[in-house]
Design an enzyme around this catalytic site. Structure first.
Site, mmCIF file in Angstrom:
data_model
loop_
_atom_site.group_PDB
_atom_site.id
_atom_site.type_symbol
_atom_site.label_atom_id
_atom_site.label_comp_id
_atom_site.label_asym_id
_atom_site.label_seq_id
_atom_site.Cartn_x
_atom_site.Cartn_y
_atom_site.Cartn_z
ATOM 1 N N GLU A 11 0.825 -1.209 0.000
ATOM 2 C CA GLU A 11 0.000 0.000 0.000
ATOM 3 C C GLU A 11 0.861 1.262 0.000
ATOM 4 O O GLU A 11 1.479 1.606 1.003
ATOM 5 C CB GLU A 11 -0.926 0.008 1.226
ATOM 6 N N ALA A 13 -0.197 4.290 -0.029
ATOM 7 C CA ALA A 13 -0.756 5.271 0.906
ATOM 8 C C ALA A 13 -0.239 5.029 2.319
ATOM 9 O O ALA A 13 0.057 5.981 3.047
ATOM 10 C CB ALA A 13 -2.281 5.213 0.882
ATOM 11 N N GLN A 16 3.226 6.392 2.544
ATOM 12 C CA GLN A 16 3.193 7.856 2.607
ATOM 13 C C GLN A 16 2.801 8.330 4.004
ATOM 14 O O GLN A 16 3.387 9.281 4.536
ATOM 15 C CB GLN A 16 2.214 8.405 1.568
ATOM 16 N N ARG A 38 1.145 16.544 23.512
ATOM 17 C CA ARG A 38 2.050 15.577 22.887
ATOM 18 C C ARG A 38 1.341 14.228 22.715
ATOM 19 O O ARG A 38 1.403 13.605 21.649
ATOM 20 C CB ARG A 38 3.322 15.410 23.719
ATOM 21 N N GLU A 52 -5.833 3.518 7.982
ATOM 22 C CA GLU A 52 -5.314 3.091 6.677
ATOM 23 C C GLU A 52 -5.164 1.573 6.605
ATOM 24 O O GLU A 52 -5.494 0.961 5.580
ATOM 25 C CB GLU A 52 -3.973 3.767 6.384
ATOM 26 N N SER A 81 -12.173 4.529 2.089
ATOM 27 C CA SER A 81 -11.353 5.679 1.688
ATOM 28 C C SER A 81 -11.818 6.952 2.375
ATOM 29 O O SER A 81 -10.999 7.799 2.756
ATOM 30 C CB SER A 81 -11.402 5.856 0.177
ATOM 31 N N LEU A 99 -0.387 23.515 17.320
ATOM 32 C CA LEU A 99 0.723 24.416 16.960
ATOM 33 C C LEU A 99 0.346 25.874 17.145
ATOM 34 O O LEU A 99 1.198 26.692 17.538
ATOM 35 C CB LEU A 99 1.178 24.144 15.519
#
Length: 102
Positions: A11, A13, A16, A38, A52, A81, A99
């Protein structure tokens, strides 16, 4: 471990998203974050990988059942998906919120 290896090998994906984790998780360690923030960033990053893997498993089962097109098979794959997309959107939102609070 066999499942993670299969996801890595089969896979793109997943690979990634692992790259995303390799970049973002060490960032958690160097940023001046509170413990809860954190933990949240680590958890949401791992959630993307979990979703995934589940989506890949769902697609493998659908492909195993039959190669011919079926509306329900297509719907199942589309929903898997969509789950990945929602997890990634949640990841992005969570990272932006944390952030911006620094």
């Amino acid at each position: 471990m066999k499942g993670l290896l299969a996801a890595w090998q089969g896979e793109a994906a997943f690979r990634q998203e692992c790259l995303l984790a390799v970049v973002s998780l060490p960032l958690c360690l160097v940023l001046d974050l509170q413990r809860g923030d954190r933990m949240l960033l680590v958890a949401i990053t791992l959630l993307v990988l979990i979703v995934e893997v589940l989506n890949s498993a769902l697609e493998a089962v659908v492909d195993r059942v039959g190669a011919e097109f079926h509306e329900l098979s297509g719907r199942a794959k589309d929903m898997g998906s969509a789950a990945v997309l929602l997890a990634l959107l949640l990841w992005g939102y969570t990272w932006v919120e944390v952030l911006l609070s620094l």
